[in-house]
Design an enzyme around this catalytic site. Sequence first.
Site, PDB file in Angstrom:
ATOM      1  N   ASN A  97       1.453  -4.784   6.686  1.00  0.00           N
ATOM      2  CA  ASN A  97       0.603  -4.997   5.526  1.00  0.00           C
ATOM      3  C   ASN A  97       1.352  -4.496   4.289  1.00  0.00           C
ATOM      4  O   ASN A  97       1.340  -3.311   3.973  1.00  0.00           O
ATOM      5  CB  ASN A  97      -0.704  -4.235   5.729  1.00  0.00           C
ATOM      6  N   ASP A  98       1.992  -5.416   3.602  1.00  0.00           N
ATOM      7  CA  ASP A  98       2.828  -5.070   2.449  1.00  0.00           C
ATOM      8  C   ASP A  98       2.086  -4.269   1.388  1.00  0.00           C
ATOM      9  O   ASP A  98       2.688  -3.495   0.650  1.00  0.00           O
ATOM     10  CB  ASP A  98       3.300  -6.366   1.765  1.00  0.00           C
ATOM     11  N   SER A  99       0.787  -4.519   1.275  1.00  0.00           N
ATOM     12  CA  SER A  99       0.048  -4.001   0.118  1.00  0.00           C
ATOM     13  C   SER A  99      -0.703  -2.714   0.412  1.00  0.00           C
ATOM     14  O   SER A  99      -1.345  -2.161  -0.469  1.00  0.00           O
ATOM     15  CB  SER A  99      -0.943  -5.054  -0.372  1.00  0.00           C
ATOM     16  N   TYR A 119       9.784   0.226   3.516  1.00  0.00           N
ATOM     17  CA  TYR A 119       8.842  -0.229   4.539  1.00  0.00           C
ATOM     18  C   TYR A 119       9.312   0.277   5.896  1.00  0.00           C
ATOM     19  O   TYR A 119      10.508   0.224   6.205  1.00  0.00           O
ATOM     20  CB  TYR A 119       8.746  -1.762   4.545  1.00  0.00           C
TER      21      TYR A 119
END
Length: 787
Positions: A445-447, A378
């Site tokens: 936004n992790d996804s 990330y």
Amino acid sequence: MGDQEFGHFSADGREFVFTRFDTPRPWVNYAWNSQMLASVDQRGRGYSLYRDAEGHRTIPIRDRLVYLKDLDSGRIWTAGWDPVQMPFEHYRCRHGLGYTRLGCDFDGIRCEFHVTAAVDYPAEIWSITVTNTSDASRRIALYPSVEFDLGGWTPYGTVENYSVCRMVGDRLLLALNQSSERPGARNHAWFSASRTPDHFETRKREFVGGAYASLSAPAGVKSHRLTDTGAAAEDFIGAFQYGLELKPGEEWAGEFAAGVCFDEAEALGFADRTSAATFAQGMDAAMQRTASFDRAEMELPDPVWTRFFNIWAKQQLSFLGDFTRVYLTGFRDILQDAQALCPYAPDQVRRSIIATLQHQYRDGSTMRGWCPDDHHRYADGGVWLAATIGEYLRETGDTDFLREQVAFRDDDSATVWEHLLRALDWFRKNLGGHGLPKMYFGDWNDSLNIGREGRGESVWLGMALVAALKETAAIADAIAECTIAQTCRADAKTLETHLEKYAWDGEWYLRGFADDGSSVGGKADGEGTIFAEPQSWAVLAGLDPSRWAQISKSVDQRLRTTYGVLVCHPPFTAAQKRLGRISTMPPGWGENASAYCHVTAFQFVADCLRRDGNAALASLESILPFNPALPVAESWLEPYAFTNMFRGPDHPRPGATFKGWTTGTVAWALRGLTHYLLGVRPEFDGLRIDPVLPSGWKTARLRRVFRDKVFEIRITNHATDASESETRLTVNGRPHAGAVIALDEVPDEICHVLAEICPINSLHEHRPFQTERRSSDADQEPQPVHG
Ligand code: GLC
């Protein structure tokens, strides 16, 4: 408070009092100390989680159950109604700040079952009293029980291979995980009682009555007595049995503790501490934890809001500050929570910042999270540092902190300041084809995984980086690092140019560019044509203000619902490799077009910065647990906690939540309220007072401890249009120039401030006061003063 269907708040607001036990889903409360976290719902059920000194978590206690049996009639019930579910004559449950008190009346027997955390050792503590309220003598059996779970550290087969459970002495049940995988760790669980039981059970199979039996009718409780046997290599339960002979009005009381230990000797020591006073000590500690809440205490027009933000929002923030997201320690999550914790727990904030810096690499990049380690690449971690460090410095004045040495995750160490600068350097070296930061696996936004191949760029991250560069420049100004300040401002400017040039899609900003160069979050994209994060962050980062009105129109038209702003819309309907996880989620769930409270809280702060108090109010209200537009029967949400998301309109259950408590929402909502709506925020040498009240809020108060002073601030609102208003300050009875009250201007410990929001024209008529509009004019000369 809005919806009274399942309960209400106590008069002082510090307890939620249930009137029904059949809430839409279990409504959770947390009791905790530094090592143990007990999740307790309105049935008294829930797990206890242990976190060791390194931050690793296990869940040694799966559930807590208190059975009662009338020995004459044979009737069985559970203190928290479930799992036996007998119809109580009276049921009570109060969720308080760090404790839960349950009670029930059934068939002339009153049982009180209270849970909190131990003062300073890894355990949760119970107090149980049983009272005969009938007019005949009664024979009652009581079975306080926990379900042990020693799983978690078992690379070779299941933990059952290595586990035993037995009685030690006469008041301690010990479940031992003898696996040597984590030697020296607190691998073992225990359950102890202040009073010696008549019998005990350790084998779950015997307790429930066979492989297929259930906890709703356990054979062990039905039988004459528990078996008093140990267990090995199987499922465990820790159950005590007491036979109570109670005359009319007579009461029986006992205390219990359940936790983890290194070994038997330590467990015996903890068990010895389980006495009649243990529960009261735990309650005192829970109260102590709320002592700092009054460092920023507000009075809002609606007492329901006042109560929620002064008490429960702070409790939620305090919980998140101590246990982050429970299942993971997230780099960005810690920093956002810590920023909001600055007024209440600055020492803790300092520790939290250091903890994140220890998970930054030498090259400036950062981990997504740890315990368990998350090595997905990330990109966003470093972008959160400036805001939290800056806020800590403004709150405390402790600029020495910047010189403190902190190790990187991959050896080497540097000062806090150098850590921050390296984070920015990493971004400078990781820009893509449009001059925007590369996203790699993801960002906030992790996804949304559009940059896994190393080419995808993030518009949101570009904006967050602009904000971080500007904040770093402000810190650099404060410590006279002029060259760094200039470089940061110049880089921010360049980045802004790229954002305005490549990321503007006509009516809103794009979300990014995928690895294949295609746009994401644009009109041409078919699905997910607009994302929320870049729209609020364009304002938070101070991008072109001439676009703000258009952006907020787009958000209102395309993303806003009565229960929050959607992450994106329309939702993705089929998995796409280009987009990653977001496209595999059902429409209306998670980042795929749910009403995400965290992004709505970003929007709330952006609305304040746009000086639109009414929009800010609408944003904030839409995510409150007592939002009038979303009754709890639909949201299923605990009325005392923020949630992370409501399922979106495209989901079959729009509005429904799946959990409360664990979310970055509370940090943004609480801080947004005090710092931007009420507008009281620290500067390096003073306190800024720049409120943006909604037109319906005519007055508000904030008592704010800042450095060694107490500011008693009263805000009055005489404006009808917030965008055409100015604020004038009266400080200790004297008109004050500018929006910042410098600390050296305040001689006494207590400073009384009146902040009057007035229409601009009315001020022009008076004109004696130098006022605040949009940006600081603190540096300007004071104007002549009329009384
Ligand atoms: C979850 C995570 C948070 C993340 C958000 C959006 O709430 O805890 O870190 O930013 O999802 O993906």
